[in-house]
Design a protein around this motif. Structure first.
Motif, PDB file in Angstrom:
ATOM      1  N   PHE A  70       0.809  -1.217   0.000  1.00 31.56           N
ATOM      2  CA  PHE A  70       0.000   0.000   0.000  1.00 31.56           C
ATOM      3  C   PHE A  70       0.843   1.268   0.000  1.00 31.56           C
ATOM      4  O   PHE A  70       0.479   2.270  -0.613  1.00 31.56           O
ATOM      5  N   GLN A  71       2.001   1.256   0.655  1.00 35.12           N
ATOM      6  CA  GLN A  71       2.822   2.463   0.719  1.00 35.12           C
ATOM      7  C   GLN A  71       3.451   2.779  -0.635  1.00 35.12           C
ATOM      8  O   GLN A  71       3.537   3.945  -1.026  1.00 35.12           O
ATOM      9  N   VAL A  72       3.862   1.757  -1.344  1.00 34.08           N
ATOM     10  CA  VAL A  72       4.419   1.965  -2.688  1.00 34.08           C
ATOM     11  C   VAL A  72       3.345   2.522  -3.608  1.00 34.08           C
ATOM     12  O   VAL A  72       3.591   3.465  -4.375  1.00 34.08           O
ATOM     13  N   TRP A  73       2.134   1.961  -3.519  1.00 37.82           N
ATOM     14  CA  TRP A  73       1.033   2.467  -4.340  1.00 37.82           C
ATOM     15  C   TRP A  73       0.694   3.913  -3.983  1.00 37.82           C
ATOM     16  O   TRP A  73       0.462   4.742  -4.868  1.00 37.82           O
ATOM     17  N   ALA A  74       0.680   4.210  -2.695  1.00 35.28           N
ATOM     18  CA  ALA A  74       0.323   5.562  -2.252  1.00 35.28           C
ATOM     19  C   ALA A  74       1.316   6.593  -2.774  1.00 35.28           C
ATOM     20  O   ALA A  74       0.925   7.630  -3.329  1.00 35.28           O
ATOM     21  N   VAL A  75       2.604   6.320  -2.621  1.00 35.49           N
ATOM     22  CA  VAL A  75       3.627   7.268  -3.081  1.00 35.49           C
ATOM     23  C   VAL A  75       3.595   7.374  -4.598  1.00 35.49           C
ATOM     24  O   VAL A  75       3.665   8.473  -5.160  1.00 35.49           O
ATOM     25  N   SER A  76       3.453   6.246  -5.279  1.00 35.21           N
ATOM     26  CA  SER A  76       3.438   6.251  -6.749  1.00 35.21           C
ATOM     27  C   SER A  76       2.260   7.043  -7.302  1.00 35.21           C
ATOM     28  O   SER A  76       2.424   7.856  -8.228  1.00 35.21           O
ATOM     29  N   VAL A  77       1.079   6.833  -6.733  1.00 33.61           N
ATOM     30  CA  VAL A  77      -0.107   7.559  -7.211  1.00 33.61           C
ATOM     31  C   VAL A  77       0.015   9.046  -6.885  1.00 33.61           C
ATOM     32  O   VAL A  77      -0.357   9.899  -7.700  1.00 33.61           O
ATOM     33  N   ALA A  78       0.551   9.379  -5.720  1.00 26.54           N
ATOM     34  CA  ALA A  78       0.733  10.791  -5.360  1.00 26.54           C
ATOM     35  C   ALA A  78       1.698  11.473  -6.326  1.00 26.54           C
ATOM     36  O   ALA A  78       1.446  12.600  -6.773  1.00 26.54           O
ATOM     37  N   ILE A  79       2.788  10.793  -6.672  1.00 25.70           N
ATOM     38  CA  ILE A  79       3.744  11.376  -7.623  1.00 25.70           C
ATOM     39  C   ILE A  79       3.109  11.509  -8.997  1.00 25.70           C
ATOM     40  O   ILE A  79       3.289  12.536  -9.672  1.00 25.70           O
ATOM     41  N   LEU A  80       2.365  10.507  -9.415  1.00 22.65           N
ATOM     42  CA  LEU A  80       1.675  10.585 -10.706  1.00 22.65           C
ATOM     43  C   LEU A  80       0.688  11.751 -10.711  1.00 22.65           C
ATOM     44  O   LEU A  80       0.610  12.501 -11.691  1.00 22.65           O
ATOM     45  N   TYR A  81      -0.040  11.931  -9.617  1.00 18.31           N
ATOM     46  CA  TYR A  81      -0.961  13.054  -9.536  1.00 18.31           C
ATOM     47  C   TYR A  81      -0.198  14.381  -9.555  1.00 18.31           C
ATOM     48  O   TYR A  81      -0.621  15.354 -10.196  1.00 18.31           O
ATOM     49  N   GLY A  82       0.932  14.422  -8.863  1.00 17.27           N
ATOM     50  CA  GLY A  82       1.766  15.624  -8.887  1.00 17.27           C
ATOM     51  C   GLY A  82       2.239  15.956 -10.294  1.00 17.27           C
ATOM     52  O   GLY A  82       2.270  17.123 -10.693  1.00 17.27           O
ATOM     53  N   PHE A  83       2.585  14.919 -11.049  1.00 17.13           N
ATOM     54  CA  PHE A  83       3.011  15.119 -12.441  1.00 17.13           C
ATOM     55  C   PHE A  83       1.874  15.716 -13.267  1.00 17.13           C
ATOM     56  O   PHE A  83       2.080  16.682 -14.008  1.00 17.13           O
TER      57      PHE A  83
END
Length: 120
Positions: A70-83
């Motif tokens: 879940f933590q990898v998914w959370a950080v990855s989705v947050a970075i994708l949203y930031g992009f």
């Protein structure tokens, strides 16, 4: 399942929506001398909040596939949203995309994952 959405995923959507709205304003702060590190800190805080709610949603409001990491998914989705948010800012007058902002978005989302180790 409906209660799961409202409890875990609606906060994610509300925070993401707030970030989008804030990014839609041409200038959040008046022009003039820039306070060192203020913008970066603001990015870390807003994406820390998004990362926290994403981690919570992936941990408690999703399938075992997402729960395992879940933590990898959370950080990855947050970075994708930031992009996507940086791309959005290309179309807002007086705003610009910044890779530095994206780095601090990721740092904020990553740091927020530490709250889960503390049981928050």
């Amino acid at each position: 399942m409906k209660g799961t959405f409202y409890r875990f995923w609606l906060p994610v959507l509300l925070v993401a929506g707030l970030i989008f709205i804030l990014s839609s304003f041409p200038l959040l702060f008046p022009p003039g001398p820039r306070i060192w590190f203020f913008d970066e800190l603001a990015h870390m805080i807003e994406y820390g909040i998004l990362g926290y709610f994403l981690g919570r949603a992936f941990l408690k409001g999703s399938t075992p596939f997402f729960q395992r990491s879940f933590q990898v998914w959370a950080v990855s989705v947050a970075i994708l949203y930031g992009f996507t948010d940086e791309i959005h800012q290309l179309f807002v007058p007086l705003r610009e995309a910044s890779s530095v902002d994206l780095v601090f978005d990721g740092i904020g989302a990553f740091l927020a994952q530490g709250l889960f180790r503390r049981g928050v």
